[in-house]
Design a protein around this motif. Structure first.
Motif, mmCIF file in Angstrom:
data_model
loop_
_atom_site.group_PDB
_atom_site.id
_atom_site.type_symbol
_atom_site.label_atom_id
_atom_site.label_comp_id
_atom_site.label_asym_id
_atom_site.label_seq_id
_atom_site.Cartn_x
_atom_site.Cartn_y
_atom_site.Cartn_z
ATOM 1 N N TYR A 1 0.819 -1.216 0.000
ATOM 2 C CA TYR A 1 0.000 0.000 0.000
ATOM 3 C C TYR A 1 0.852 1.265 0.000
ATOM 4 N N ILE B 1 -6.874 -3.250 -1.838
ATOM 5 C CA ILE B 1 -7.580 -3.581 -3.079
ATOM 6 C C ILE B 1 -8.289 -2.351 -3.649
ATOM 7 N N VAL B 2 -8.992 -1.619 -2.802
ATOM 8 C CA VAL B 2 -9.701 -0.419 -3.270
ATOM 9 C C VAL B 2 -8.711 0.611 -3.812
ATOM 10 N N LEU C 1 -8.815 -7.925 7.330
ATOM 11 C CA LEU C 1 -9.872 -7.599 6.376
ATOM 12 C C LEU C 1 -9.807 -6.125 5.958
ATOM 13 N N ILE C 2 -9.673 -5.255 6.928
ATOM 14 C CA ILE C 2 -9.610 -3.819 6.628
ATOM 15 C C ILE C 2 -8.380 -3.503 5.792
ATOM 16 N N SER C 3 -7.227 -4.017 6.188
ATOM 17 C CA SER C 3 -5.982 -3.751 5.466
ATOM 18 C C SER C 3 -6.052 -4.255 4.027
ATOM 19 N N THR C 4 -6.576 -5.447 3.853
ATOM 20 C CA THR C 4 -6.694 -6.018 2.519
ATOM 21 C C THR C 4 -7.687 -5.221 1.686
ATOM 22 N N SER C 5 -8.804 -4.835 2.275
ATOM 23 C CA SER C 5 -9.817 -4.049 1.555
ATOM 24 C C SER C 5 -9.262 -2.705 1.107
ATOM 25 N N VAL C 6 -8.553 -2.030 2.002
ATOM 26 C CA VAL C 6 -7.967 -0.729 1.660
ATOM 27 C C VAL C 6 -6.979 -0.885 0.504
#
Length: 167
Positions: free
Chosen positions: A9, A149-150, A142-147
């Protein structure tokens, strides 16, 4: 896992900019990023001392006091983050021109966007610290992966139109 996600990221953007836009755009991005690193350091200085207090209340299983503390932290630090962001936003061109010169004109809009995103650290950082204290590891994943990916989907969709501002 979170360290790996953090690298993807926070570190790949400069490599991507260098590869597709060139060294001059990396310099423009990096100049704006210097100010954000400064803001992150201040954010850490202000908010990290509360982490031990969160852990204290969790150890005591005093979730009411923890909730009260989180709300106080958010309310007390909000003015600092909002006013700092507004000041940097208002003076972003002056900061960039005096720090790097007019050849870094691209940095002004990047700094403006960076600073506006920083405005919400008064909520984001305490929430992240709370999740760490509560050992909500799966939620952090989950939050880290979502951020991640988005962010990269956003980069891929807007890069051709917005160039450096995308990041």
């Amino acid at each position: 896992y979170i360290t790996f996600i953090w690298i993807l990221y926070y570190e790949l953007d400069v490599v991507f900019i260098a590869k597709f836009l060139g060294a001059s755009k990396v310099a423009s991005f990096s100049l704006a990023f210097v100010f954000i690193q400064f803001l992150r350091s201040i954010s850490s200085i202000i908010l990290s001392p509360f982490l031990s207090r969160y852990n204290h209340f969790i150890g005591l299983k005093d979730y009411n006091s923890l909730k009260v503390l989180i709300i106080k932290v958010i309310k007390l630090t909000m003015p600092f983050f909002v006013f700092t962001t507004l000041i940097i936003s208002l003076y972003s061109s002056g900061l960039i021109y005096s720090f790097g010169g007019s050849q870094y004109d691209d940095s002004v809009s990047v700094l403006l966007i960076f600073s506006l995103v920083f405005m919400f650290d008064f909520v984001v950082v305490p929430t992240g610290n709370l999740l760490v204290s509560l050992e909500k590891i799966k939620l952090l994943y989950l939050i880290s992966t979502s951020v991640l990916i988005v962010y990269w989907i956003g980069v891929l969709l807007t890069f051709k139109h917005l160039e450096i501002i995308t990041f």
